[in-house]
Every structure is written in structure tokens, then in C-alpha cells.
Design an enzyme around this catalytic site. Sequence first.
Site, PDB file in Angstrom:
ATOM      1  N   ILE A 156       0.875  -1.178  -0.228  1.00 15.51           N
ATOM      2  CA  ILE A 156       0.065  -0.123  -0.108  1.00 15.51           C
ATOM      3  C   ILE A 156       0.838   1.143   0.077  1.00 15.51           C
ATOM      4  O   ILE A 156       1.768   1.399   0.926  1.00 15.51           O
ATOM      5  CB  ILE A 156      -0.837   0.178   1.310  1.00 15.51           C
ATOM      6  CG1 ILE A 156      -1.553  -1.081   1.457  1.00 15.51           C
ATOM      7  CG2 ILE A 156      -1.944   1.277   0.904  1.00 15.51           C
ATOM      8  CD1 ILE A 156      -2.793  -1.547   0.296  1.00 15.51           C
ATOM      9  N   GLY A 191     -10.517   1.095  -2.982  1.00 21.41           N
ATOM     10  CA  GLY A 191      -9.232   1.104  -3.225  1.00 21.41           C
ATOM     11  C   GLY A 191      -8.204   0.196  -2.180  1.00 21.41           C
ATOM     12  O   GLY A 191      -8.950  -0.769  -2.031  1.00 21.41           O
ATOM     13  N   GLU A 192      -7.190   0.574  -1.761  1.00 31.15           N
ATOM     14  CA  GLU A 192      -6.510  -0.085  -0.893  1.00 31.15           C
ATOM     15  C   GLU A 192      -6.112  -1.497  -1.761  1.00 31.15           C
ATOM     16  O   GLU A 192      -5.096  -2.116  -1.111  1.00 31.15           O
ATOM     17  CB  GLU A 192      -7.318  -0.447   0.374  1.00 31.15           C
ATOM     18  CG  GLU A 192      -7.742   0.786   1.010  1.00 31.15           C
ATOM     19  CD  GLU A 192      -8.453   0.039   2.445  1.00 31.15           C
ATOM     20  OE1 GLU A 192      -8.377  -1.181   2.908  1.00 31.15           O
ATOM     21  OE2 GLU A 192      -9.086   0.954   2.872  1.00 31.15           O
ATOM     22  N   GLY A 193      -6.053  -1.569  -2.918  1.00 39.55           N
ATOM     23  CA  GLY A 193      -5.692  -2.912  -3.352  1.00 39.55           C
ATOM     24  C   GLY A 193      -7.004  -4.045  -3.189  1.00 39.55           C
ATOM     25  O   GLY A 193      -6.607  -5.255  -3.547  1.00 39.55           O
TER      26      GLY A 193
END
Length: 351
Positions: free
Chosen positions: A63, A316-318
Amino acid sequence: MTQAWWRDACHPLDNDAMDQAHARQQQLTKPAGSLGQLEGLAIQLAGLQGCERPILDQVAITIFAGDHGVVEEGISAYPQAVTGQMLRNFVGGGAAISVLARQLQASLEVVDLGTIDAQLELPGVRHLRLGAGTANFACQPAMTENQLQAALQAGRDSALRAAEQGAQLFIGGEMGIGNTTAAAALASVLLSCPAAQLSGPGTGLDNAGVRHKAEVIERALRLHGLRAENPLQALGCVGGFEIAALAGAYIGCAQAGVAVLVDGFICSVAALVAVHLNPQCRAWLLFAHQGAEPGHKALLAALQAEPLLALGLRLGEGSGAALAVPLLRLACALHGQMATFAEAAVADRPA
């Protein structure tokens, strides 16, 4: 910039392994093509890993976090303090990506590239501090040349750490209040598309907020005079530390021979920047999902990407990429563990 490492050649795909994987797919106990996109994924991963039967046991998630000066223009529903607070949540195990990383038994690295809290010191976070967030790109370039180069290098360094630790798949995630505005601005330049068609609610703007966001972007693009032919200038003028780091990580992974699973809107913008900087890296990018941000579909089309999921995600955040990992693992398991017609004594063609 003098250190243009991002132009260096990417690791070649293993065409022999892909041919062998394709031949194996034709012999498995199923009608050819009946597993759809999963078959192509297994073949692609074979070429990326250089073996007929790929596996995805080792997944690395990083991240990248950074604050954005353009928040001064009132383009976010959340205060910038949330960026630093979420860093604490990531390493504390309470964020969505933290839960997903545990479930996947994936490594999780958190890199602070520059938040507004210069005193932030969190165990388990790499604090690089390229600045107290970017500058307000509505008034001036978001990054200096040195900051841009350092952010690209930070992403590359993360990719190399993942490669050294034996990662078979890399996922980059992002955290930064205001970063959908930076991403939409970059997308507007690279796609030559009006900002109004690419701007979305981000963390929760209403319709008036989205219109204001697009107006801020259009004003900034007129100020900087950006063109798609100069992606580095665009990245430095309206991008973010974390977006630059993602682009650097994607190119670094491709150069090191590590497959990448790209997350949502912001990560796809970074992927488009990476492909502009080094077209060879495109072969190493898999795309996890089509998210809810309105500009994501256009980005995926420009990248000729076939996302695996469409769940209306915009966290988001992966997180979307992490959610797609089980599909990739199952594609590999089916490819590697199904019996062939000969092994199962099953007729390999209709009567």
C-alpha cells in the site's frame, strides 16, 4: 530526469511455456474453451512464470500512501487526517486490505510517501516522507522533479523487495485523501477526455461536489498545458506520490519478472502511466475488476484489459485485486490438477 531506469527492457515472457500450457489446456477433460477466461489466465501466467503449470502461493501486497494538496479546493468528502489514521489501521490489522491479506496469506507492506502529519511514526510502516503531501496542482505542479523521481524509485524498490522474497504476484494499493481527483486529472490528459466524463464521487461526493471536482481539474489542466505525449510531465504536475510509486512498482515488477494484478481506478491510471513510460510492461499486468468510478471503464478500454470482476467496488487499498486472487489461484489449480483425456480414459471428442 537523468536516471530513466523505467525505460529499461522488461523480463521476456516464456513463449515455450505458454505453448506447453496451451497444449495442456486442449487435453484436459473438458470441452476446449469451456472454462472461458480462466484458461487464458492460466496460459498467460505460464508465460509469466516460465513454467507449464503456474502457481500463486506467494502474493505480495504493498500500500502506497500520500496526501494531496488539491484537497484545499474542497474536492473530498473526508479530511486529510484520514490518510494517516488509515496507515495506523492498515498495520493494526483492521482495514479491509489487512483482512484480505490475512485470508490470502499474503505479505502486506505499507509505505508512507508523504502525509500531512510529518511527525507520524508507526511501527510496521516505511516512512519515506517525500513531502507533507503534494502541492495543490490547481495552482502549481504537484511534485518537484526530485519528488517525482523519488516516488517512482520507491515503487521500484518495493517491487524489487517483493521479487527478492519470491513473490509470484504483486498487488499495489493506495491510500490518499484526494487521490481520485489526481487520478481523474491524469486520466483526462492521457485519454484526451473531458474531466467531467471521468470524475466520480470518490469517497462520497454528491453531484454538486463531483461537478466542482471536474471544474477544478479542467482549470488545472488549462494552467499546466499538459499533453498525453509527455506522461512524466503530467504525472509530476497533477499526479500523486502514491500514483507515481504504483507506476514505478508496475514497471519494476515487469523488469524483475513478477506478475502484477492491478486494482481499481487509481491503480489503472498508474498502469496507463507505466505503459506510456514502458510499453513492454503491459504484458505483465492483469486487471482485477471494473470499479464504480465512471472513468474506470475508459481506462480499461485504453489498456485493452479484461477485468475479472465487476462488483461496484470503489474502496481502493488494493482490495479489488485481493478479492480476485482466489480466481487466479483456482485457474492455476484447474490447469495444473485436472486430468487429461488420456489419464482419465475419457474420449477426447464427440461421438
